[in-house]
Design a protein around this motif. Structure first.
Motif, PDB file in Angstrom:
ATOM      1  N   ASP A  70     -70.647 -24.261 -77.591  1.00 14.00           N
ATOM      2  CA  ASP A  70     -71.537 -24.548 -76.467  1.00 14.00           C
ATOM      3  C   ASP A  70     -71.597 -23.413 -75.451  1.00 14.00           C
ATOM      4  OD1 ASP A  70     -72.213 -27.241 -77.283  1.00 14.00           O
ATOM      5  OD2 ASP A  70     -70.167 -27.799 -76.717  1.00 14.00           O
ATOM      6  N   VAL A  71     -70.516 -22.628 -75.318  1.00 14.31           N
ATOM      7  CA  VAL A  71     -70.457 -21.598 -74.281  1.00 14.31           C
ATOM      8  C   VAL A  71     -69.375 -20.584 -74.658  1.00 14.31           C
ATOM      9  CG1 VAL A  71     -68.864 -22.984 -72.875  1.00 14.31           C
ATOM     10  CG2 VAL A  71     -70.215 -21.191 -71.775  1.00 14.31           C
ATOM     11  N   VAL A  72     -69.601 -19.331 -74.255  1.00 16.06           N
ATOM     12  CA  VAL A  72     -68.645 -18.245 -74.495  1.00 16.06           C
ATOM     13  C   VAL A  72     -68.066 -17.804 -73.157  1.00 16.06           C
ATOM     14  CG1 VAL A  72     -68.324 -15.898 -75.363  1.00 16.06           C
ATOM     15  CG2 VAL A  72     -69.891 -17.461 -76.541  1.00 16.06           C
ATOM     16  N   ALA A  73     -66.733 -17.668 -73.088  1.00 20.50           N
ATOM     17  CA  ALA A  73     -66.036 -17.222 -71.877  1.00 20.50           C
ATOM     18  C   ALA A  73     -65.298 -15.925 -72.170  1.00 20.50           C
ATOM     19  CB  ALA A  73     -65.052 -18.286 -71.399  1.00 20.50           C
ATOM     20  N   LEU A  74     -65.089 -15.113 -71.130  1.00 23.88           N
ATOM     21  CA  LEU A  74     -64.401 -13.836 -71.308  1.00 23.88           C
ATOM     22  C   LEU A  74     -63.420 -13.592 -70.170  1.00 23.88           C
ATOM     23  CD1 LEU A  74     -64.182 -11.086 -72.883  1.00 23.88           C
ATOM     24  CD2 LEU A  74     -65.845 -10.200 -71.213  1.00 23.88           C
ATOM     25  N   ALA A  75     -62.149 -13.382 -70.531  1.00 26.87           N
ATOM     26  CA  ALA A  75     -61.136 -12.897 -69.592  1.00 26.87           C
ATOM     27  C   ALA A  75     -60.887 -11.430 -69.902  1.00 26.87           C
ATOM     28  CB  ALA A  75     -59.844 -13.697 -69.729  1.00 26.87           C
ATOM     29  N   ASN A  76     -60.615 -10.640 -68.854  1.00 27.97           N
ATOM     30  CA  ASN A  76     -60.533  -9.190 -69.064  1.00 27.97           C
ATOM     31  C   ASN A  76     -59.282  -8.586 -68.452  1.00 27.97           C
ATOM     32  OD1 ASN A  76     -61.263  -7.510 -66.370  1.00 27.97           O
ATOM     33  ND2 ASN A  76     -62.306  -9.486 -66.319  1.00 27.97           N
ATOM     34  N   GLN A  77     -59.042  -7.305 -68.754  1.00 25.31           N
ATOM     35  CA  GLN A  77     -57.842  -6.590 -68.325  1.00 25.31           C
ATOM     36  C   GLN A  77     -57.765  -6.360 -66.825  1.00 25.31           C
ATOM     37  OE1 GLN A  77     -56.926  -2.946 -70.465  1.00 25.31           O
ATOM     38  NE2 GLN A  77     -58.095  -3.627 -72.235  1.00 25.31           N
ATOM     39  N   GLY A  78     -58.889  -6.363 -66.152  1.00 25.95           N
ATOM     40  CA  GLY A  78     -58.879  -6.239 -64.699  1.00 25.95           C
ATOM     41  C   GLY A  78     -59.184  -4.867 -64.162  1.00 25.95           C
ATOM     42  N   ILE A 207     -74.200 -16.488 -66.789  1.00 23.54           N
ATOM     43  CA  ILE A 207     -74.821 -15.188 -66.487  1.00 23.54           C
ATOM     44  C   ILE A 207     -75.922 -14.817 -67.461  1.00 23.54           C
ATOM     45  CG2 ILE A 207     -72.701 -14.359 -65.418  1.00 23.54           C
ATOM     46  CD1 ILE A 207     -72.608 -12.497 -68.099  1.00 23.54           C
ATOM     47  N   GLY A 208     -75.993 -15.481 -68.587  1.00 24.70           N
ATOM     48  CA  GLY A 208     -76.986 -15.146 -69.611  1.00 24.70           C
ATOM     49  C   GLY A 208     -76.589 -15.788 -70.917  1.00 24.70           C
ATOM     50  N   THR A 209     -77.138 -15.273 -72.003  1.00 24.81           N
ATOM     51  CA  THR A 209     -76.817 -15.807 -73.325  1.00 24.81           C
ATOM     52  C   THR A 209     -76.491 -14.669 -74.272  1.00 24.81           C
ATOM     53  OG1 THR A 209     -79.135 -15.743 -74.025  1.00 24.81           O
ATOM     54  CG2 THR A 209     -78.339 -17.790 -72.998  1.00 24.81           C
ATOM     55  N   THR A 210     -75.816 -15.013 -75.372  1.00 18.92           N
ATOM     56  CA  THR A 210     -75.496 -14.032 -76.399  1.00 18.92           C
ATOM     57  C   THR A 210     -75.781 -14.614 -77.774  1.00 18.92           C
ATOM     58  OG1 THR A 210     -73.762 -12.586 -77.288  1.00 18.92           O
ATOM     59  CG2 THR A 210     -73.075 -14.777 -76.552  1.00 18.92           C
ATOM     60  N   ARG A 211     -76.144 -13.734 -78.710  1.00 19.38           N
ATOM     61  CA  ARG A 211     -76.336 -14.121 -80.100  1.00 19.38           C
ATOM     62  C   ARG A 211     -75.235 -13.533 -80.977  1.00 19.38           C
ATOM     63  NH1 ARG A 211     -81.050 -16.618 -81.080  1.00 19.38           N
ATOM     64  NH2 ARG A 211     -80.762 -16.287 -83.314  1.00 19.38           N
ATOM     65  N   ALA A 212     -74.173 -12.987 -80.332  1.00 21.74           N
ATOM     66  CA  ALA A 212     -73.126 -12.289 -81.085  1.00 21.74           C
ATOM     67  C   ALA A 212     -72.296 -13.218 -81.957  1.00 21.74           C
ATOM     68  CB  ALA A 212     -72.213 -11.546 -80.112  1.00 21.74           C
ATOM     69  N   PHE A 213     -72.299 -14.529 -81.633  1.00 21.12           N
ATOM     70  CA  PHE A 213     -71.424 -15.452 -82.351  1.00 21.12           C
ATOM     71  C   PHE A 213     -72.205 -16.594 -82.994  1.00 21.12           C
ATOM     72  CE2 PHE A 213     -69.247 -13.602 -78.662  1.00 21.12           C
ATOM     73  CZ  PHE A 213     -68.316 -12.815 -79.338  1.00 21.12           C
ATOM     74  N   GLY A 214     -73.500 -16.341 -83.221  1.00 24.96           N
ATOM     75  CA  GLY A 214     -74.346 -17.324 -83.885  1.00 24.96           C
ATOM     76  C   GLY A 214     -75.139 -18.153 -82.909  1.00 24.96           C
ATOM     77  N   GLY A 215     -76.462 -18.141 -83.040  1.00 24.77           N
ATOM     78  CA  GLY A 215     -77.299 -18.911 -82.126  1.00 24.77           C
ATOM     79  C   GLY A 215     -77.371 -18.278 -80.751  1.00 24.77           C
ATOM     80  N   GLU A 216     -78.106 -18.900 -79.868  1.00 28.52           N
ATOM     81  CA  GLU A 216     -78.269 -18.421 -78.491  1.00 28.52           C
ATOM     82  C   GLU A 216     -77.307 -19.224 -77.620  1.00 28.52           C
ATOM     83  OE1 GLU A 216     -80.361 -15.533 -76.258  1.00 28.52           O
ATOM     84  OE2 GLU A 216     -80.849 -16.115 -78.305  1.00 28.52           O
ATOM     85  N   ILE A 217     -76.176 -18.612 -77.262  1.00 23.51           N
ATOM     86  CA  ILE A 217     -75.096 -19.342 -76.596  1.00 23.51           C
ATOM     87  C   ILE A 217     -74.936 -18.846 -75.161  1.00 23.51           C
ATOM     88  CG2 ILE A 217     -72.662 -20.003 -76.722  1.00 23.51           C
ATOM     89  CD1 ILE A 217     -72.720 -19.217 -79.673  1.00 23.51           C
ATOM     90  N   PRO A 218     -74.854 -19.745 -74.175  1.00 30.20           N
ATOM     91  CA  PRO A 218     -74.622 -19.323 -72.792  1.00 30.20           C
ATOM     92  C   PRO A 218     -73.272 -18.616 -72.645  1.00 30.20           C
ATOM     93  CG  PRO A 218     -75.314 -21.623 -72.895  1.00 30.20           C
ATOM     94  CD  PRO A 218     -75.018 -21.200 -74.291  1.00 30.20           C
ATOM     95  N   VAL A 219     -73.208 -17.699 -71.679  1.00 28.05           N
ATOM     96  CA  VAL A 219     -71.962 -16.992 -71.363  1.00 28.05           C
ATOM     97  C   VAL A 219     -71.579 -17.325 -69.926  1.00 28.05           C
ATOM     98  CG1 VAL A 219     -70.835 -14.740 -71.092  1.00 28.05           C
ATOM     99  CG2 VAL A 219     -72.440 -15.130 -72.986  1.00 28.05           C
TER     100      VAL A 219
END
Length: 477
Positions: A70-78, A207-219
């Motif tokens: 349903d949604v993609v989340a990203l945690a980062n190094q900072g 913030i937008g959507t991505t197709r990187a993991f299949g389908g048009e998924i919110p980020v």
């Protein structure tokens, strides 16, 4: 039931989990990363490997889950930065890792502005943070493209957007801590006044959507790694604290809606911007934790981190270690500090050195606990802990003994992506509260102090004297 793909892009590796609506990790995919360490404080990563690891682990986790995301989340190094072409997304530099010390010269040139910078940002003027490394890249590598933290670059590849979250931005030395917005005068101070900076967004903003993991998924669910873990461990109320034992060890304590200006040498940042609020946290850093364990492994003292409890001596022979292999952070802020072993004799064996390294890590964290208490104006009653090194019973018992407070072990090895997943869940369910998004948890283990307060105080006093001598030694060279 919102299903989240949460990706934790870290220093030593990238991890992707698929979590269901209750916050349980259904599937996990991981990829190891090895930064390049070089003379002169060089710590770099190949940006292409970072992106490849995000795409690879994400796709493997989704495939293993076998259900729609349903949604993609990203945690980062900072605080890791790079230069890149916004038109093509092509990297124009290596990724300069938060541990990299080459920007010390940038900080040295701004010493007279240190108090002003601290008052505006809540941070210490140090090359650990983003802006000095960004300025160093501009002076020494390229003036082309944009220069940002790695999360902005990764999100651009995923969504085409040019954004960063408020917590990550607050680690840059370029934001006003009270407003959590870019401060043009600070950018000018670092010679970055003409730079295009990303839009600062809330952690629970789609913030937008991505197709990187299949389908048009919110980020959504964007956050810096340590604050993600703070949230996952339920440190929602002021005074609650956690320490993540990863590549480094990072202790954070929630300070509520007040951006505390530390009087103890710590730093203050945005915890997260979500659910209509912007709480803050005070934090201290130990630059080398798991990286120190990797060092003793490479020296042949252990075969893997899993050997720590079987190899480490049961009792110290008097050997002490200050594992400042990448310098000392709070309260010393000495990037030039080096590691020290002392108290060795002919009877000292490898197992004593291993124990000394573990106790040295715990002593630094115990020092941070004391400093956090000063800034909070109240004692810590417990410390929540996560990260790979929490599997070491020897280290965690040393932590409880030296800090003289119980240590609660977070039951999952995935605190950072689970924190990001909670924020993504919040984004997809606007009526949900932050506490509901995080959920409840029970410690996998609790370590109570076994040492007396007197013994802990004596050890820490001796260890601190060794650390101070290490700093003085740096003054003489």
């Amino acid at each position: 039931m919102t299903v989240v793909l949460a990706i934790d892009q870290g220093t030593s590796g990238t991890k992707a989990i698929v979590a269901d609506g209750s916050g349980e990790a259904l599937t996990i995919a991981e990829a190891e990363l090895r930064p390049r360490y070089g003379d002169g404080g060089v710590v770099e990563q190949d940006p292409r490997q970072l992106l490849e690891s995000v795409l690879d682990t994400g796709r493997r986790a989704v495939a293993a889950a076998g259900r729609p995301i349903d949604v993609v989340a990203l945690a980062n190094q900072g605080e890791t930065v790079l230069a890149w072409d916004p038109a093509t997304g092509t990297p124009l530099s290596e990724a300069i890792v938060w541990q990299d010390r080459r920007a010390e010269s940038v900080c040295a040139g701004l010493t007279e502005h240190a108090d002003r910078i601290a008052a505006r940002t809540g941070l210490v003027l140090d090359s650990y943070f983003s802006a000095p490394k960004m300025a160093w890249l501009r002076r020494n590598v390229t003036t082309e493209g944009v220069v940002t933290t790695v999360d902005t670059w990764l999100l651009h590849h995923l969504t085409g957007e040019f954004v960063t979250d408020a917590a990550t931005a607050s680690r840059s030395l370029l934001t006003d801590i009270d407003t959590a917005e870019w401060a043009p005068d600070l950018a000018d101070l670092f010679g970055l006044g003409d730079e295009r900076l990303p839009r600062i967004v809330a952690s629970d903003e789609i913030i937008g959507t991505t197709r990187a993991f299949g389908g048009e998924i919110p980020v959504a669910g964007l956050i810096v790694d340590q604050q993600a873990a703070l949230l996952a461990e339920g440190c929602i109320d002021a005074g609650a604290a956690k320490c993540t034992f990863g590549t480094g060890a990072f202790l954070l304590a929630n300070t509520g809606t007040t951006a505390v200006r530390s009087t103890a040498g710590l730093t203050s940042s945005v915890a997260w911007r979500a659910a209509g609020g912007t709480p803050y946290c005070v934090d201290g850093q130990v630059y080398t934790a798991a990286s120190a364990i990797r060092w003793i492994r490479d020296l042949g003292f252990i075969r893997s981190a899993g050997d720590l409890d079987t190899v480490a001596a049961k009792e110290s022979d008097g050997t002490l270690c200050v594992p400042a292999l990448a310098g000392l952070a709070a309260p010393w802020w000495r990037p030039d500090a080096t590691a020290t072993f002392t108290g060795m004799t002919l009877s000292t064996r490898p197992e004593h050195l291993v124990l000394a390294v573990l106790q040295g890590i715990a002593a630094q964290v115990a020092t941070l606990c004391e400093l956090v208490e000063r800034d909070l104006g109240a004692p810590l009653t417990r410390l929540r802990a996560d990260g790979g090194l929490t599997r070491s019973r020897t280290l965690m018992q040393a932590q409880a003994d030296l800090a003289q407070i119980p240590v609660d072990i977070y039951p999952s090895a995935h605190a950072t992506p689970l924190g990001a997943a909670a924020l993504a869940r919040l984004a997809m369910n606007p009526g949900m509260t932050l506490r509901e998004a995080v959920g409840e948890w029970k410690p996998a283990a609790v370590y109570e102090p076994r040492w007396s307060a007197e013994r802990a105080e004596q050890f820490r006093g001796t260890w601190t004297a060794v650390a101070e001598a290490t700093v003085r030694k740096g003054d003489l060279t």
